[in-house]
Write an enzyme that holds these catalytic residues in place. Structure first.
Site, short mmCIF file in Angstrom:
data_model
loop_
_atom_site.label_atom_id
_atom_site.label_comp_id
_atom_site.label_asym_id
_atom_site.label_seq_id
_atom_site.Cartn_x
_atom_site.Cartn_y
_atom_site.Cartn_z
N THR A 170 0.84 -1.20 0.00
CA THR A 170 0.00 0.00 0.00
C THR A 170 0.88 1.25 0.00
O THR A 170 2.03 1.19 0.42
CB THR A 170 -0.85 -0.05 1.29
OG1 THR A 170 -1.79 -1.10 1.14
CG2 THR A 170 -1.56 1.23 1.61
N GLY B 285 -10.20 -3.62 3.47
CA GLY B 285 -9.22 -3.59 4.56
C GLY B 285 -9.28 -2.28 5.33
O GLY B 285 -10.31 -1.60 5.37
N GLY C 34 -0.30 -2.75 6.18
CA GLY C 34 -0.11 -4.06 6.80
C GLY C 34 -1.37 -4.88 6.69
O GLY C 34 -2.24 -4.58 5.86
#
Ligand code: ASP
Length: 318
Positions: free
Chosen positions: A184, A214, A236
């Protein structure tokens, strides 16, 4: 304007391009140079905006756009593939001055999701739009809808095949591979007016299904900014970032427990996130332009230009 918080006109910027199993032995010198070049280009573009008196919002948007346009990162052009072989992108942005925020999730026709997140923040009554509705809103704002084939990259497609082929042995119960690289992108900045801003953009996790979303578009988990404390962008294993409300928790520790930026990020990443099994990192900046890079994975693509104008680029463990 928030000059009393920033009487020295301090400004600084930090970015990440994802955390994960990023090891020197798996990196060729050529590829490393490519990553470093884009990190430098992106962080410098944002820094120039801040130096010229531009807002942290403009700096974050322009910086993230550069990383979204690069196939190297899991955002925009380089977004990972879902289980169905499509790309579903998420992004969010937040302003520390007003706590305004905008986010989008699960879009597949938007070249620069971070720009659409900004449109949601400024031109809708909402914080988070998703899927087709978000794309309809984009069209109504004059943002071009592109053909989803734009997001095809051979590398990401092969990653999906590799994971699918090894699914039975390598995936754990959350659908995460053992050697996950997250990828990301995110940016945090402080401008000369003392305003903090944070933004995050992602393709999510390879092989995701059921329209999984997410942490990246979730304000408080993937992104948070508050002029009283700090601006944070996460990268993460998203489920753990949502459960631990990572970005907001860092700000809350500063606001309510008087922690400094370094100890707040350290506690969240190495203690709280670790305790639930979460992996990844954060970048954060406070209103005095202190910068923190914290991660519990072997590496995190990252760069900053600090209040003294020093450029830093890192990939592997500190
Ligand atoms: N946090 C992102 C997600 O879970 C993945 C990443 O950081 O690369 O969707």
């Amino acid at each position: 304007m928030n000059t009393e918080n920033n009487s020295d006109s301090l400004f600084a910027i930090a970015i990440h391009g994802g955390a994960g199993t990023i090891l020197p032995e798996n990196m060729t010198p050529e590829l490393q140079k490519e990553y470093e070049a884009v990190l430098k280009l992106a962080v410098s573009a944002g820094y120039e905006i801040l130096k010229n008196g531009g807002s942290s919002l403009d700096a974050v948007i322009e910086t993230i756009k550069i990383m979204e346009d690069s196939p190297l990162f899991n955002a925009g052009k380089g977004a990972v593939f879902t289980n169905e072989g499509s790309n579903e992108l998420d992004a969010s942005i937040m302003l520390g001055e007003t706590l305004e925020a905008g986010a989008i999730a699960g879009v597949s026709k938007i070249k620069n999701p971070i720009v659409l997140a900004k449109e949601v923040m400024h031109h809708s009554n909402h914080v988070l739009l998703s899927g087709k509705g978000a794309e309809e809103f984009a069209a109504s704002r004059g943002i071009a809808l592109i053909d989803p084939s734009y997001f095809f990259t051979e590398k990401r497609f092969n990653d999906l095949q590799r994971i699918k082929n090894s699914e039975k042995t390598e995936l754990d119960h959350c659908g995460k591979t053992k050697d996950s690289k997250f990828g990301t992108v995110g940016c945090v900045a402080l401008d000369k007016n003392g305003n903090l801003c944070a933004g995050t953009s992602t393709g999510g996790m390879t092989n995701k299904r059921w329209n999984r979303i997410g942490d990246s578009p979730i304000i408080g988990a993937g992104t948070y900014a508050n002029n009283k404390t700090c601006a944070v962008s996460s990268t993460g294993w998203g489920e753990h970032y949502i459960r631990n409300i990572v970005a907001y928790d860092i700000s809350a520790m500063m606001e309510y427990a008087n922690k400094d930026l370094g100890s707040a990020t350290e506690e969240v990443i190495h203690k709280k996130l670790k305790a639930t099994g979460g992996e990844g990192g954060v970048i954060a900046i406070d209103r005095k332009a202190n910068i923190s890079f914290e991660f519990n994975t072997p590496g995190m693509y990252r760069a900053s230009i600090d209040k003294k104008g020093n450029l830093y680029i890192g990939i592997f463990k500190k």
